[in-house]
Design a protein around this motif. Sequence first.
Motif, PDB file in Angstrom:
ATOM      1  N   ALA A 177      11.600  11.403  19.310  1.00  0.00           N
ATOM      2  CA  ALA A 177      12.834  11.305  18.481  1.00  0.00           C
ATOM      3  C   ALA A 177      14.133  10.809  18.424  1.00  0.00           C
ATOM      4  CB  ALA A 177      11.751  12.788  17.871  1.00  0.00           C
ATOM      5  N   ILE A 180      14.509   7.229  17.569  1.00  0.00           N
ATOM      6  CA  ILE A 180      14.351   6.975  16.461  1.00  0.00           C
ATOM      7  C   ILE A 180      15.861   7.608  15.605  1.00  0.00           C
ATOM      8  CG2 ILE A 180      13.161   7.770  14.448  1.00  0.00           C
ATOM      9  CD1 ILE A 180      11.026   7.841  15.872  1.00  0.00           C
ATOM     10  N   ALA A 181      16.516   8.928  16.329  1.00  0.00           N
ATOM     11  CA  ALA A 181      17.417   9.851  15.900  1.00  0.00           C
ATOM     12  C   ALA A 181      18.856   8.042  15.870  1.00  0.00           C
ATOM     13  CB  ALA A 181      17.545  10.622  16.135  1.00  0.00           C
ATOM     14  N   GLU A 185      13.713   3.602  13.639  1.00  0.00           N
ATOM     15  CA  GLU A 185      11.955   3.534  13.522  1.00  0.00           C
ATOM     16  C   GLU A 185      11.665   2.111  14.618  1.00  0.00           C
ATOM     17  OE1 GLU A 185       8.938   5.067  11.779  1.00  0.00           O
ATOM     18  OE2 GLU A 185      10.730   6.695  10.741  1.00  0.00           O
ATOM     19  N   LYS A 328      17.036  18.033  15.898  1.00  0.00           N
ATOM     20  CA  LYS A 328      17.058  16.576  14.813  1.00  0.00           C
ATOM     21  C   LYS A 328      15.637  15.877  15.917  1.00  0.00           C
ATOM     22  CE  LYS A 328      17.977  13.196  12.165  1.00  0.00           C
ATOM     23  NZ  LYS A 328      18.363  13.750  10.810  1.00  0.00           N
ATOM     24  N   GLU A 331      12.668  17.679  14.175  1.00  0.00           N
ATOM     25  CA  GLU A 331      12.936  16.719  12.653  1.00  0.00           C
ATOM     26  C   GLU A 331      12.048  15.806  12.504  1.00  0.00           C
ATOM     27  OE1 GLU A 331      16.742  16.672  10.918  1.00  0.00           O
ATOM     28  OE2 GLU A 331      17.070  18.638  11.681  1.00  0.00           O
ATOM     29  N   LEU A 332      12.401  15.359  13.905  1.00  0.00           N
ATOM     30  CA  LEU A 332      11.895  13.929  13.854  1.00  0.00           C
ATOM     31  C   LEU A 332      10.099  13.718  14.725  1.00  0.00           C
ATOM     32  CD1 LEU A 332      15.166  11.432  14.383  1.00  0.00           C
ATOM     33  CD2 LEU A 332      13.451  11.405  11.874  1.00  0.00           C
ATOM     34  N   ASN A 333       9.959  14.545  15.072  1.00  0.00           N
ATOM     35  CA  ASN A 333       8.550  14.783  15.890  1.00  0.00           C
ATOM     36  C   ASN A 333       7.988  14.243  15.029  1.00  0.00           C
ATOM     37  OD1 ASN A 333       6.172  16.440  16.485  1.00  0.00           O
ATOM     38  ND2 ASN A 333       7.224  16.718  17.777  1.00  0.00           N
ATOM     39  N   ALA A 335       7.372  11.832  12.520  1.00  0.00           N
ATOM     40  CA  ALA A 335       7.462  10.247  12.887  1.00  0.00           C
ATOM     41  C   ALA A 335       7.589   9.582  14.615  1.00  0.00           C
ATOM     42  CB  ALA A 335       9.650   9.702  12.512  1.00  0.00           C
TER      43      ALA A 335
END
Length: 346
Positions: A177, A180-181, A185, A328, A331-333, A335
């Motif tokens: 994650a 990705i941040a 992706e 964050k 939040e992106l887990n 994805a």
Amino acid sequence: MFMPKLSKPRVLLPVLCLLVGLLTSPLLAAEEVNVYSARKEDLIKPLLDDFSKQTGITVNLVTGKEEALLQRLQSEGANTPADVLLTSDAGRLAAARQAGVLQAVQSEALAKHIPAAYRDPEGYWYGLSVRARPIIYAKDRVKPAQLSTYEDLAAPQWRDKICVRSSDSIYNQSLVAGMIAHHGEAKTEAWAKGLVANFARPPKGGDRDQIKAVAAGECDVTLANTYYLGGMVNSPDPAEQAAAAKVAVFWPDAKTTGVHVNVSGAGVTAHAHNRDNALKLLEFLASDSAQRWYADVNNEYPVNPAIPPSATLESWGTFKADTLNVAKLGELNAAAVRLMDRAGWK
């Protein structure tokens, strides 16, 4: 007119009733706080006992798996006895917030002791200790000059040389994650596919198992949280000490985003019946004495930057930590999990 003289029992009865009412009043009830903890009892109970000694507030502790505790909070709803949820990763803390089982709280002490990068921006949860996830390598087979970044682990030179936990690991999910941040992706997925291609074996076991595999020669490098290695260095088990002695820590991405870090943390439950005591407990866990305990006993980095790490952690040198707000990672887990699945990370 004759007035009867009141007997003593008639005079004392109202007074006794008043005293009984006061003694049974909620205002004078024993102070307590109820904690649901996904951290093992021995990793948190000594601190909770110290809190009780200092404040007189009884701590009632329930431990369990992260998912089970979250489901329990959801099913109990407003009837939950829990005032505080303690867990071990920003991803899990974010999941608890998304499930609606936490409430926002604010205090000067928490704002002072916990940097903004290690707490929910709106106060739904607070990091209480920091864990880094660097590269761990075999001293006899890898030179530090061969290592540089997380991204470089996808290079062909590491084919059949990497051991790592499965994609079910929240620690790996949070690492992905974070990538990705920083990188998006598409780039992160390409990296993940390259990393999977370099696995020396199918993912299995926990972080200690990966370190032991490196020490045993099954692979040359792994990714592991530092407190696991610290626990092995200070373990009463000679075999764990011997394995830890065969590996070393490399701090990746020193010139770019920095080392991936995460937190263990806590939040006040949405239906806390002892909200004030819950907040006092969070403030205590962020205090200097508690932060020193996290460092010296748990081999975790203090979330409070004013408190130095333990001698074991200091022996690995300093590092540049990623400044991304750990919220964050939660939040992106989702994805990250989907991406790891597409990359074939079992």
